[in-house]
Design an enzyme around this catalytic site. Structure first.
Site, short mmCIF file in Angstrom:
data_model
loop_
_atom_site.label_atom_id
_atom_site.label_comp_id
_atom_site.label_asym_id
_atom_site.label_seq_id
_atom_site.Cartn_x
_atom_site.Cartn_y
_atom_site.Cartn_z
N GLU A 275 44.84 45.50 38.76
CA GLU A 275 43.45 45.77 38.55
C GLU A 275 43.26 46.94 39.51
O GLU A 275 43.35 46.59 40.73
CB GLU A 275 42.61 44.90 38.21
N ARG A 291 49.43 36.39 35.58
CA ARG A 291 49.45 35.63 34.36
C ARG A 291 49.23 36.68 33.06
O ARG A 291 48.87 37.88 33.31
CB ARG A 291 48.41 34.76 34.23
#
Length: 450
Positions: A275, A291
């Site tokens: 991110e 994940r």
């Protein structure tokens, strides 16, 4: 390939994994609390095991109960979904110690990326651009003030073990530093048992851009473009799309290669999301989620891949079924998160579903565990569904989303569906001209919500 896997989760993500497993000819085991005895994932799995009372701590977070469920059913591997134990390195180690397979990254990679400071240091070493800020944790207010002056205000103080918007405070000026520093530390301690914080430059109008990566654990990794998740409320995403409306093809190729190379260098296995905050053409790393993401369906939509199937394949020792050269973007996809919440305060609204109708038609996907007569329990996250649409381009995807929202019926509880009807009337949303602060400003004006 595995013969049987256990899904250590609930709701729509458990259904998502069950469906992928069934298509692969793999039997599935659902685990559930007593509150979820009638849940759809329990009904759809080949087997189910009750692992405790309603409390997450005594059921979905109970590692001994989950391991016991594997032993009882003969499941060979565990898929964690997202949330709960999906990023718990200790859980992964215990799974391996019991001769089972975790369908996800290694414990070492989860541990590295789970600590914000270690993750940032690791990414710097791997050549991933990071936000200017402190080198490691900041122990004293005096150090915090010094770093604030060096970096330049505004700055954001973040709990090292934080997540979900907790332990994050902004200091607009030096006068704000003491309050922000002490509050972030207190929230980190109360929510995560760790009061260590670090400091970063606070970007004023960034977008939230995340890169989907996937590795085979053998030194090969790819990226599957970016998702724009900038429409957020209190650091919680509500609207995600791919590709990002502000990202150019050259920017995508540049940052994607950086991320894929980084994952290849550490032999990362499975799905992961890196991110960034994106402002003025520059990317700044903020964290990595080791994940599957809630918003993974928009990536699946534009690349026509099944990320869960791929997770299961590489966890079993198989190679990835695609290469970077195979991955070509096709069209545009958008996801909105449907929560059982009462507007304008977004307060949880559990209760009985009296009528449910999922939208359909070309390019429409509804990931949900709802059904007529289902009672939403009050013990878990309020996410009850994800509406995903795909179109040849962004305008078509937006038109399809508006049409699908008009078909969606969820009666018996309050939901956030009206929010998305309203957002699709806003020019900035239609043009893609928004940043991570846009939604909260809009809510203050339109719904009276901070």
């Amino acid at each position: 390939m595995f013969k049987k896997i256990l899904i250590a989760n609930r709701g729509e993500i458990a259904l998502r994994v069950i469906r992928a497993a069934r298509e692969m000819g793999i039997e599935s085991v659902a685990v559930h609390s007593t509150a979820d005895s009638d849940a759809m994932h329990v009904r759809m799995a080949d087997e189910s095991v009750c692992i405790g009372p309603p409390s997450s701590q005594q059921s979905y977070l109970s590692i001994p109960s989950i391991i016991a469920a594997c032993e009882i059913t003969g499941a060979e591997a565990i898929h964690p979904g997202y949330g709960f134990l999906s990023e718990n390195a200790g859980f992964v180690q215990i799974i391996e110690d019991h001769g089972l397979t975790f369908i996800g990254p290694t414990a070492a990679h989860i541990r590295i990326m789970g600590d914000k400071i270690t993750a940032k240091d690791t990414m710097k070493e791997l050549g991933v651009p990071c936000v200017p800020g402190s080198d490691g944790g900041v122990a004293t207010l005096e150090d915090a003030k010094r770093i604030g002056e060096e970096v330049g205000y505004p700055v954001i103080i973040k709990a090292t073990a934080g997540g979900g918007g907790k332990g994050m405070k902004v200091a607009q000026t030096a006068a704000d530093m003491e309050r922000a520093f002490m509050t972030a530390r207190a929230e980190g301690k109360s929510n995560f048992g760790n009061d260590e914080v670090y400091i970063e430059k606070y970007l004023t109008t960034p977008r939230h851009i995340e890169i989907q990566v996937f590795g085979d654990g053998k030194g090969r990794a790819v990226h599957l473009g970016e998702r724009d998740c900038s429409l957020q409320r209190r650091h919680q995403k509500v609207f995600e799309e791919a590709p990002g409306p502000s990202i150019t093809e050259s920017e995508r190729a540049r940052i994607g290669k950086v991320c894929a190379d980084a994952m290849a260098n550490i032999n990362y296995i499975g799905a992961g999301t890196i991110e960034f905050l994106y402002e003025n053409g520059e990317f700044y790393f903020i964290e990595m989620n080791t994940r599957l993401q809630v918003e993974h369906p928009v990536t699946e939509g534009i690349f026509d891949v099944d990320l869960v199937r791929e997770q299961i394949r590489v966890a079993s020792g198989m190679d990835m079924s695609f290469t970077q050269e195979n991955l070509k973007i096709n069209g545009h996809a958008i996801e909105v998160r449907i929560n059982a919440e009462k507007l304008p305060n977004f307060s949880p609204c559990p209760g009985k579903i009296t009528q449910y109708h999922a939208p359909g038609g070309l390019g429409v996907r509804m990931d949900s565990a709802l059904y007529d007569g289902y009672s939403i329990p009050p013990y878990y996250d309020s996410l009850i569904g994800k509406l995903i649409v795909h179109g040849r381009d962004r305008p078509e995807a937006l038109a399809r989303l508006k049409r699908a929202l008009g078909e969606l019926i969820v009666d018996g509880v309050d939901t956030t569906i009206p929010l998305f009807h309203a957002l699709l009337e806003e020019k900035d949303v239609l043009t893609g001209d928004y940043n991570i602060h846009w939604l909260e400003h809009w809510l203050e004006t339109n719904l009276g919500d901070a």
